[in-house]
Design a protein around this motif. Structure first.
Motif, PDB file in Angstrom:
ATOM      1  N   UNK A  55     -51.639 -30.285 -21.802  1.00  0.00           N
ATOM      2  CA  UNK A  55     -51.108 -29.012 -21.471  1.00  0.00           C
ATOM      3  C   UNK A  55     -51.473 -28.382 -20.244  1.00  0.00           C
ATOM      4  N   UNK A  56     -52.713 -28.411 -19.931  1.00  0.00           N
ATOM      5  CA  UNK A  56     -53.435 -27.922 -18.943  1.00  0.00           C
ATOM      6  C   UNK A  56     -52.941 -28.424 -17.679  1.00  0.00           C
ATOM      7  N   UNK A  57     -52.443 -29.882 -17.582  1.00  0.00           N
ATOM      8  CA  UNK A  57     -52.029 -30.601 -16.352  1.00  0.00           C
ATOM      9  C   UNK A  57     -50.724 -29.872 -16.349  1.00  0.00           C
ATOM     10  N   UNK A  58     -49.754 -29.713 -17.387  1.00  0.00           N
ATOM     11  CA  UNK A  58     -48.399 -29.508 -17.084  1.00  0.00           C
ATOM     12  C   UNK A  58     -48.383 -28.119 -16.621  1.00  0.00           C
ATOM     13  N   UNK A  59     -49.172 -26.865 -17.289  1.00  0.00           N
ATOM     14  CA  UNK A  59     -49.255 -25.762 -16.807  1.00  0.00           C
ATOM     15  C   UNK A  59     -49.694 -25.458 -15.430  1.00  0.00           C
ATOM     16  N   UNK A  60     -50.743 -26.213 -15.003  1.00  0.00           N
ATOM     17  CA  UNK A  60     -50.964 -25.958 -13.639  1.00  0.00           C
ATOM     18  C   UNK A  60     -50.243 -26.696 -12.508  1.00  0.00           C
ATOM     19  N   UNK A  61     -49.661 -27.876 -13.013  1.00  0.00           N
ATOM     20  CA  UNK A  61     -48.443 -28.364 -12.234  1.00  0.00           C
ATOM     21  C   UNK A  61     -47.293 -27.492 -11.969  1.00  0.00           C
ATOM     22  N   UNK A  62     -46.785 -26.749 -12.961  1.00  0.00           N
ATOM     23  CA  UNK A  62     -45.659 -25.862 -12.749  1.00  0.00           C
ATOM     24  C   UNK A  62     -46.097 -24.797 -12.174  1.00  0.00           C
ATOM     25  N   UNK A  63     -47.358 -24.261 -12.215  1.00  0.00           N
ATOM     26  CA  UNK A  63     -48.047 -23.022 -11.690  1.00  0.00           C
ATOM     27  C   UNK A  63     -47.863 -23.352  -9.955  1.00  0.00           C
ATOM     28  N   UNK A  64     -48.312 -24.372  -9.668  1.00  0.00           N
ATOM     29  CA  UNK A  64     -48.396 -24.853  -8.521  1.00  0.00           C
ATOM     30  C   UNK A  64     -46.917 -24.899  -7.558  1.00  0.00           C
ATOM     31  N   UNK A  65     -46.062 -24.836  -8.322  1.00  0.00           N
ATOM     32  CA  UNK A  65     -44.620 -24.910  -7.708  1.00  0.00           C
ATOM     33  C   UNK A  65     -44.204 -23.373  -7.486  1.00  0.00           C
ATOM     34  N   UNK A  66     -44.757 -22.460  -7.894  1.00  0.00           N
ATOM     35  CA  UNK A  66     -44.330 -21.117  -7.578  1.00  0.00           C
ATOM     36  C   UNK A  66     -44.837 -20.624  -6.272  1.00  0.00           C
ATOM     37  N   UNK A  67     -43.808 -19.977  -5.396  1.00  0.00           N
ATOM     38  CA  UNK A  67     -44.238 -19.460  -4.198  1.00  0.00           C
ATOM     39  C   UNK A  67     -43.427 -18.339  -3.782  1.00  0.00           C
ATOM     40  N   UNK A  68     -42.662 -17.702  -4.678  1.00  0.00           N
ATOM     41  CA  UNK A  68     -41.778 -16.542  -4.265  1.00  0.00           C
ATOM     42  C   UNK A  68     -42.489 -15.385  -4.656  1.00  0.00           C
ATOM     43  N   UNK A  69     -42.413 -14.263  -3.781  1.00  0.00           N
ATOM     44  CA  UNK A  69     -43.201 -12.915  -4.189  1.00  0.00           C
ATOM     45  C   UNK A  69     -44.463 -12.762  -4.911  1.00  0.00           C
ATOM     46  N   UNK A  70     -44.163 -11.781  -5.939  1.00  0.00           N
ATOM     47  CA  UNK A  70     -45.268 -11.815  -6.977  1.00  0.00           C
ATOM     48  C   UNK A  70     -45.372 -12.677  -7.872  1.00  0.00           C
ATOM     49  N   UNK A  71     -46.522 -13.523  -8.027  1.00  0.00           N
ATOM     50  CA  UNK A  71     -46.499 -14.613  -9.052  1.00  0.00           C
ATOM     51  C   UNK A  71     -47.283 -14.060 -10.260  1.00  0.00           C
ATOM     52  N   UNK A  72     -46.484 -14.100 -11.589  1.00  0.00           N
ATOM     53  CA  UNK A  72     -46.677 -13.749 -13.019  1.00  0.00           C
ATOM     54  C   UNK A  72     -46.762 -14.810 -13.960  1.00  0.00           C
ATOM     55  N   UNK A  73     -47.835 -15.069 -14.667  1.00  0.00           N
ATOM     56  CA  UNK A  73     -47.796 -15.835 -15.782  1.00  0.00           C
ATOM     57  C   UNK A  73     -47.805 -15.003 -17.129  1.00  0.00           C
TER      58      UNK A  73
END
Length: 197
Positions: A55-73
């Motif tokens: 789960x950690x690997x999947x979450x961080x991999x998806x997070x790394x693809x986010x680049x637009x504007x304000x980043x929210x989790x």
């Protein structure tokens, strides 16, 4: 602060969640996408028998693809614990905004074999200096009557650098307690007044 369009959102589900159509997280992902935002709402591996590292690997991999504007989790339940663990000595990812919804208490999670390894307990350091949740704008939302977090916001508020909110009668904040559409969460995501602020 109104969140600019487009901005980026990562929505992380909890234990036994297969992203059903009636869940507030799916509704939120569709609403944010329709408003022009970049949204990731991944199905995390083996939701019924989650592995913390996968789960950690999947979450961080998806997070790394986010680049637009304000980043929210936006993390619910087991994923909220995952985020707490990451900020407690994992990779400590930084984002602009984070909301943790219904993080279970460690004493309860310890009784559930499938998610026992996800349990987060405040460290001695967190008792002295509240844990930075990896964002300048951090919120933790609970529902009263949640069997997985019987102390609600009071159980975590002293140990995290975040605003905490208890929603009356909301339980674990799932469709079973009326959380399909959740306009207040959508408002918060867009930087509009929500949760009493």
């Amino acid at each position: 602060m109104v969140v600019p369009v487009p901005s980026s959102f990562l929505i992380l589900h909890g234990y036994e969640n297969h992203r059903p159509a009636g869940h507030w997280q799916r509704w939120l992902s569709l609403e944010l996408t329709a408003r022009g935002h970049d949204v990731r709402y991944p199905q995390l591996p083996d939701a019924d028998h989650p592995d913390l590292e996968l789960w950690r690997t999947a979450a961080l991999a998806n997070l790394a693809t986010l680049t637009e504007g304000t980043i929210t989790v936006i993390a619910h339940s087991a994923s909220a614990m995952l985020w707490l663990r990451e900020q407690s000595g994992g990779s400590r990812p930084r984002v602009d905004r984070v909301v943790l919804v219904s993080p279970p208490e460690a004493s309860i999670v310890g009784e559930i074999a499938a998610v026992r390894e996800f349990a987060w307990t405040p460290s001695e350091q967190d008792h002295e200096t509240p844990l930075d949740l990896g964002a300048s704008d951090a919120l933790v939302v609970f529902g009263t009557g949640d069997d997985f977090a019987p102390h609600g916001a009071a159980g975590i508020a002293p140990f995290v650098a975040a605003r905490t909110v208890d929603l009356e009668g909301a339980g674990h904040i799932t469709p079973a307690t009326g959380f399909g559409p959740w306009p207040e969460m959508l408002a918060w995501c867009e930087g509009l007044p929500a949760f009493g602020a």
